[in-house]
Structure formats: structure tokens, C-alpha cells
Motif scaffolding. Structure first.
Motif: not given
Length: 379
Positions: A226-229, A252-260, A365-368, A207-214
Motif C-alpha cells: 500500500d506504499t502508493e495508496g 493499532g492507533y500508531q498506524c501510518c500512511n504512505m508518507h510515514r 525504527e522498523r529496520r529491514k 502493509d507498506t513494509h516490503k520485507d514483512r510482506l515477503a
């Protein structure tokens, strides 16, 4: 009754609505005590579905039975029940096979029905004080005594826990497997948790969300940022260059890359790249038949540029679709009852129903720190 109503894209409001009531002899009426906000609710919240204004949202529901129809036999007034998000009849061909997520009668012309969900029938959602449950004897999971003490665990049986488990079932995760999971949201975290329940040797969460990866790390998974790919390279490194035995798509279909930027095919193609030859992939992230607000023609038609050549060449297999919650909720409930699992570890916020609009905004907003929100009607 008070209920959360969808008024349009990013417009939800808690207001007075007509009380839910018994409409057919097979119905059960439930006073809702816990109801979750799901990531798939956000597709509707953002206006990315055909959800009609004026409908009540909420498909992850738990509460107390306060009235039963004349034909209800098993469920009793006073029972605490968790409701699978899929509504099944119990007697159609698919329900008889255990495929309650694809009931052929509850949503005529389509396979599958659900509470408060676009294209899944006319049923009101449970982000409200009351909920009508069709075919109550079939759809109610009656909880054991003392369930209120673990309510935030049991409400996860409505969707999120069985859906995470379903991802591992579709991927056929077995003891000793190396598993890669794309997505560290609630579904991905439950897929990681389920992989461990099934005996996986190594569980990697990308993932790219550090709080969720924690959170993934807290249960013993390897978190891959995967923030830097560089996620693909890291998975291959951890698996000795072979790739994971099994993979789960939980975005799902709204997944985003490192640039959001939205890239609907990103996780699917990354799974083809990171799962070994002859490996299996389970897809429970939501993909829709059409997305009118998408940026390109393929996405508007619910299509994607999938690496099918590589998928075919590697001899991989794939399983897809929403979870048939009733296939899993009973035995997962027993694990909760016996303190073998505690899925409420993903809950970040417990709020009264009146704060639902604010909660939707912050979750969207995927708030931390906003991982899983449990709403408590009546509080």
C-alpha cells in the motif's frame, strides 16, 4: 537479577534489580529462558503511554518453574511453562467465562492485568532472569516434555500467536472465506497464519513494509503493498468488487500512511471500505483511551474520525479487544507439539538479554529484517 528497565521515552537499560520472589501462597517463581519484544512494548518505549520509569518490561514470557507457593497444587518445580500475557485470578466473573484478559480482581478498578505493561497493574515484566507469576495454577500453561527443542515456537503462545488467532475469532473467519488483514507485523502475520489454519480460501495482507510482506507471501498469503495508496482497489479487484468476507485490524492507533505520518483511523476506515456488506471485522491492534502525545484533540482523547455511516450502511459487525490467551493457548500448544504449526517462522533475531536496548531501538525504527525478537536471559 538482570532485568530490562524502562527509564523514559526511548530509554531502556539492562541493570541489576531485586530478585523476583514468592509473595503469596498462590505464586509461582519462574526462571525466564525466553521472552519476546512485542510491538505493543514500543508504545511504552516511545513514551506514548503512562508507563512509569523504573518498571521492568516484558509480557511474552516462558521459562522453568524453580519455586512454588504453599497453595500451588498443579504446577511443579521443574515444569517448563509459558505465561499468558494477561494475568487472571481464575475465579472472578470474567475469568469464569473464559475472558481472562479482563480479570476483575488482579488490577482493582480496571478490567485486565498484565506483566510489565502500562495501566495493567503493578506486575513486573519478564524481560528479566526471574518472574513472579500470580495465581500460578491458573496462569501457567505447562508444556509437554521436550518443549525446550521448540522453545521459540512455544514462547509465541504467550501473546503473539493467540492474539493473531483472536483477530480471526473476533472476525469469525470460516472455511472458504476471503480475509483481508491490515498490518504485516508479527500480529498480522499470525492472523494470516491463523486464517489459513481456519481454512480461509484467500488471505490478503496489506502493509507498506516490503520485507514483512515477503514473509506473508512465504506462507501463501497475497501481499498487497500500500506504499502508493492503492491497497483498497487491489483488495476489491481480488474479491470481484464485493470486498472481503472478513477483515482483521492488526496495527493499532500508531498506524501510518504512505508518507510515514500517523493516521490512527486509517486502517479502521480502510477495513470498512474493503470488507463486504454484512462482513465482520476483528480489531486486535492496540487503541488506547488517551494519547497525551498525539497531534490533535481527538487522538489525545483516544478518539478517531471513524466512517460509522458507511459501517452502519453496510451492516458490518465488529469485535475488539485484547486476546484472552487462555482461551486459545492450550489447543494451539497441541498443534505445535504435533508439528501442525510452527509460529517461530516469524522470528528474525534471537539475542541475549544484555542486547535488549539495541534490539528495542532497531525494532522501533522498523529496520529491514527486524520482525520478531526473542531475548534469552542467562545467555
Amino acid at each position: 537479577m538482570r532485568a530490562l528497565v524502562y527509564n523514559g521515552p526511548r530509554q531502556v537499560v539492562v541493570k541489576n534489580m531485586p530478585d523476583a520472589k514468592i509473595e503469596r501462597a498462590t505464586d509461582v517463581l519462574v526462571r525466564i529462558t525466553s521472552t519476546n519484544i512485542c510491538g505493543s512494548d514500543l508504545h511504552m518505549y516511545e513514551g506514548r503511554t503512562s508507563m512509569q520509569p523504573g518498571r521492568i518490561l516484558g509480557h511474552e514470557n516462558l521459562g522453568e518453574v524453580i519455586e512454588i507457593g504453599g497453595a500451588v497444587d498443579r504446577v511443579k518445580v521443574g515444569d517448563r511453562v509459558c505465561l499468558p500475557f494477561n494475568i487472571g485470578c481464575g475465579f472472578c466473573e470474567n475469568c469464569e467465562k473464559g475472558l481472562s484478559g479482563f480479570c476483575l480482581t488482579c488490577n482493582p478498578g480496571n478490567a485486565g492485568a498484565a506483566y510489565g505493561f502500562a495501566d495493567m497493574g503493578p506486575y513486573a515484566g519478564g524481560q528479566a532472569e526471574l518472574l513472579r507469576v500470580p495465581y500460578g495454577d491458573y496462569n501457567c500453561l505447562v508444556l509437554p516434555r521436550g518443549a525446550e527443542e521448540k522453545e521459540n515456537d512455544y514462547v509465541m503462545l504467550a501473546d503473539i500467536f493467540p492474539t493473531g488467532y483472536h483477530a480471526t475469532e473476533l472476525a469469525q473467519v470460516q472455511p472458504g472465506d476471503n480475509v483481508v488483514i491490515y498490518g504485516a507485523g508479527p500480529v498480522g502475520l499470525m492472523a494470516a497464519y491463523s486464517s489459513m489454519i481456519r481454512g480461509a480460501a484467500l488471505v490478503m495482507v496489506v502493509d507498506t513494509h516490503k520485507d514483512r510482506l515477503a514473509l506473508a507471501e512465504k506462507i501463501g498469503a497475497v501481499a498487497i503493498d500500500d506504499t502508493e495508496g492503492g491497497g483498497i482497489e487491489r483488495v476489491m479487484e481480488l474479491t470481484g468488487g464485493k470486498g472481503a468476507d472478513k477483515g482483521c485490524e492488526c496495527v493499532g492507533y500508531q498506524c501510518c500512511n504512505m508518507h510515514r505520518e500517523e493516521v490512527p483511523n486509517l486502517t479502521m476506515n480502510n477495513l470498512v471500505a474493503t470488507v463486504k456488506a454484512t462482513g465482520r471485522i476483528g480489531v486486535v491492534g492496540v487503541f488506547v483511551p488517551e494519547d497525551p502525545n498525539a497531534d490533535n484533540k481527538l487522538e489525545k482523547r483516544g478518539q478517531m474520525a471513524f466512517d460509522f455511516g458507511q459501517f452502519w450502511f453496510k451492516g458490518q459487525k465488529i469485535g475488539t479487544g485484547q486476546a484472552n490467551v487462555k482461551a486459545y493457548n492450550r489447543f494451539l500448544s497441541r498443534l505445535i507439539e504435533k508439528d501442525k504449526v510452527k509460529p517461530s517462522w516469524i522470528v528474525s533475531h534471537e539475542l541475549p538479554l544484555e542486547q535488549a536496548p539495541e534490539a528495542y531501538q532497531k525494532f522501533d525504527e522498523r529496520r529491514k529484517g527486524w520482525t520478531k525478537v526473542v531475548l534469552k536471559p542467562g545467555k
